[in-house]
Design an enzyme around this catalytic site. Structure first.
Site, short mmCIF file in Angstrom:
data_model
loop_
_atom_site.label_atom_id
_atom_site.label_comp_id
_atom_site.label_asym_id
_atom_site.label_seq_id
_atom_site.Cartn_x
_atom_site.Cartn_y
_atom_site.Cartn_z
N ASP A 143 11.58 -44.36 15.61
CA ASP A 143 12.49 -43.34 16.12
C ASP A 143 13.67 -43.94 16.87
OD1 ASP A 143 13.08 -40.52 16.50
OD2 ASP A 143 12.65 -40.87 18.62
N ARG A 144 13.55 -45.21 17.32
CA ARG A 144 14.64 -45.84 18.06
C ARG A 144 15.79 -46.25 17.16
NH1 ARG A 144 14.65 -44.37 23.20
NH2 ARG A 144 12.60 -44.66 24.16
N MET A 150 14.57 -34.28 20.22
CA MET A 150 15.98 -33.96 20.05
C MET A 150 16.82 -35.16 19.65
SD MET A 150 16.24 -30.74 20.52
CE MET A 150 18.02 -30.66 20.59
N ARG A 151 16.21 -36.34 19.56
CA ARG A 151 17.00 -37.52 19.24
C ARG A 151 17.66 -37.40 17.86
NH1 ARG A 151 13.71 -41.30 20.66
NH2 ARG A 151 14.73 -41.89 22.60
N ALA A 152 16.98 -36.77 16.92
CA ALA A 152 17.54 -36.64 15.58
C ALA A 152 18.83 -35.82 15.60
CB ALA A 152 16.52 -35.99 14.64
#
Length: 685
Positions: free
Chosen positions: A193-194, A274-276
């Site tokens: 995810d990073r 919410m990173r996407a």
């Protein structure tokens, strides 16, 4: 320093080049993960990117690359006075898979810190990569403790070094680029995810493109400087375009309608967190700037989704990465229809109307008089030849010839996997860090102290003080400080968990071929594979049926490859149990030579029946005792069903010196207890 291969000379690989260029335009995108088979120009493209990055202004003499216009007030080399500074090229710092923690974050001189109170700090790779590129080749093979440090630095933009109350902090903001071959194992979800973007690369099957790759590579190898000079004009033009896009980037407008499309897309594909959404917004903005526009379009959003979402929607390691483009287009159309800021249908998703899109195929001095096919990917640093058919990931449609000794049945699908109870190897190992069996590791709870062998990495403060205290008068101590010598230092010994080699020996014979039962067996093995993925194990798969056994998958870190082989496993024929155990013995013998510190766990999935040849049961018992004599930890998953039970699997477990567990007992939520130490389970049986 060797001359890098020019970025503009790379043939094809449109997604790879675009992902890297978008990060060059906007480092806030968050880096890129490049997934693909070996020899597909992954490393070549990443190393070539640094030459296109703008120069970095730094404080003269600062080892931590402080910005002279806004120096870090906590810099270990500071404080710095604001000034013009000096400029240097952007760095590409490579993190080796086998690097130590001190090499990554830096090392503190413990002896001087204790005796003099001086923070004598030697910067690591995170300091070198600050305001540059941190490149991790084979990032999926990186040790867990290094992954944790990368996660912390990427999240906080700083690196912290703590040594028994003495701490050093420095800024560490970098563009994270990783490359990996999925056949060798997947990444932890937290690290996955990073990465802002992910791209898939593969070798082209187009003959003309492969010829051009070889032609350019041979020309580069013969004369690197001359080859680079022939591409200098294209490199300069691309460098100027990146600089212009960076200037334009702050003026790009991200309208409410576009934001609604981004949010709707992330919700439709059920990505976590919410990173996407944030990454998609930044990527779409960078795409617009790259195309020279001041407004984000629906096509930018579509392209951003294809780059930012595939690696975020996986729910387990057996899910194939990717995105349903038809669903993506429908989602964008609906969100555009609900918005007052829509751009109309003419330039809608999939229409190709003016998006940031794929960078144009470089013409250059050596380009052929043809246009590259947009869908092909071609290596710039790999020899021609090979079609990738030898991939270790297997194929769901793969059919193996049936061995003699019985009719082959079509492969049976696996039942729904479940959370399996943990099986562990007894004793205390010293293998690679993982999450299964007890081991001496660099991380974990402190269990004692010893004299350091080589550089001190983990100080045991109490033991060090205890060793130094009796000698203070003889050493002439007069002040408050403790007089510490090298011989006084003590290394902390720690106990954590290691990863193991879990070798599955699966009975695929006729005695196991009842379709409902084989589906349950495959579901159980799939559950154990998922458990192995979560515990960072290597896995291997041996199957036996008919007259022989075969290594369906040599030991690997790719559990999804094992799952693919398991799914396509046909059944039928006799039960050469001894052949399966002997084949497993051969596999473990070779692996002990390759990696002697990684301890094996043998998991035999069978009902215990043995047929074929003279006295097959006695032969299987002798093969089991061979494993027991070498101390191999083992467990037998008993697949026998029905009212009348012969108990052959439990008998085999006793010969192996391990334990037996039924399919029901294998579930973590089952009422029946399972002894975790497989040797103890064997004694109980």
């Amino acid at each position: 320093m060797s001359t890098p291969y020019p970025f503009t000379a790379i043939v094809g690989q449109d997604d790879l080049r675009l992902g890297l260029l978008l990060n060059a335009v906007s480092p806030a995108v968050g880096g890129v993960l490049v997934r693909g088979e070996k020899g597909t120009a992954k490393s070549t493209a990443v190393r070539a990117l640094a030459a296109l990055m703008p120069e970095v202004p730094v404080v003269s003499g600062c080892r931590f690359s402080c910005d002279p216009s806004a120096p870090d007030p906590a810099c270990p080399d500071g404080p710095h006075e604001a000034g013009p500074g000096v400029s240097r090229p952007a760095r590409t710092v490579e993190l080796p898979v086998g690097a130590s923690e001190d090499r990554l974050v830096g090392a503190l001189d413990i002896e001087r810190a204790l005796s003099e109170g001086v923070k004598a700090f030697e910067p690591g790779l995170l300091a070198d990569a600050h305001r540059g590129i941190l490149y991790v080749d084979e990032v999926n093979l990186l040790h867990d403790h290094l992954v944790d440090l990368l996660l912390d630095a990427a999240a906080m933009g700083a690196s912290y070094v703590e040594r028994e109350g003495v701490s050093v902090r420095h800024a560490a903001r970098f563009l994270l680029v990783g490359t990996m071959n999925p056949e060798e194992g997947e990444l932890r979800p937290q690290l996955l995810d990073r990465f802002g973007l992910t791209v898939e690369v593969a070798a082209s099957r187009d003959t003309d493109q492969r010829v051009e790759v070889v032609r350019r590579r041979l020309a580069y190898d013969d004369d690197p400087e001359g080859f680079a000079a022939r591409w200098a004009r294209e490199e300069t033009a691309l460098r100027e375009r990146i600089a212009a896009a960076r200037v334009l980037l702050p003026r790009v407008v991200l309208g409410d309608g576009v934001l609604r499309q981004i949010a709707a897309t992330c919700a439709a594909f059920e990505v976590d967190g919410m990173r996407a959404d944030i990454v998609m917004a930044r990527t779409a903005t960078a795409l617009a700037a790259w195309a020279g526009r001041e407004e984000v379009t629906a096509e930018d959003v579509r392209q951003a989704a294809l780059l930012a979402l595939p690696h975020r929607r996986r729910r387990n390691p057996f899910d194939a990465p990717g995105l349903d483009e038809e669903k993506l287009d429908d989602t964008l159309r609906k969100a555009e229809g609900d918005s007052d800021d829509g751009d109309g249908d003419d330039d809608g998703p999939g229409g190709g109307g003016g998006g940031g899109g794929v960078p144009p195929q470089s013409g250059g001095p050596d380009a052929p008089d043809r246009s590259a096919r947009a869908g092909d990917d071609t290596p710039a640093d790999a020899p021609a030849g090979g079609d990738g058919s030898g991939s270790g990931s297997g194929s769901g449609s793969e059919q193996r010839p049936a061995p003699a000794g019985g009719a082959e049945q079509a492969p049976v699908g696996a039942s729904e996997p479940f959370r399996a109870k943990m099986l562990s190897v007894p004793g205390l190992g010293e293998g690679a860090a993982g999450r299964r069996s007890r081991a001496r590791t660099e991380h974990g709870r402190t269990t004692g102290a010893r004299r350091p062998e080589g550089a001190l990495t983990k100080l045991h403060l109490a033991a060090t003080v205890q060793a130094a205290a009796p000698h203070q008068r003889a050493r002439g101590r007069s002040g408050r400080g403790l007089v510490v010598r090298r011989d006084d230092l003590r290394q902390a010994t720690r106990e954590g968990r290691e990863g193991n080699l879990v070798l599955f020996v699966v009975d695929a014979s006729g005695s196991m071929a009842a379709r409902q039962r084989m589906g349950a067996v495959k579901g159980a093995v799939l559950s154990l594979l998922l458990d192995a993925y979560q515990r960072r194990d290597k896995v291997g798969l041996v199957t036996f049926r008919g007259k022989e056994a075969e290594v369906a998958l040599p030991p690997t870190s790719s559990v999804d490859a094992a799952a693919a082989r398991l799914e396509s496993l046909p059944t039928g024929g006799r039960t050469p149990l001894a052949a399966g155990l002997l084949k497993a013995h051969d596999v473990l013998r070779v692996e002990r030579m390759r990696d002697p510190s990684r301890r094996p766990l043998l998991v035999v999935v069978t009902d215990g029946r043995a047929t074929g040849g003279p006295d097959p049961v006695a032969l299987a018992a002798r093969a089991g005792r061979l494993h027991a004599a070498e101390g191999t930890a083992s467990v037998v998953v008993d697949c026998e069903t029905g009212v009348v039970r012969l108990g052959l699997a439990a008998q085999l477990a006793r010969e192996l010196g391990g334990g037996a567990v039924t399919l029901h007992e294998l579930r973590a939520d089952s009422i029946a207890g399972l002894v975790k130490d497989v040797t103890a389970a064997g004694r109980a049986a």
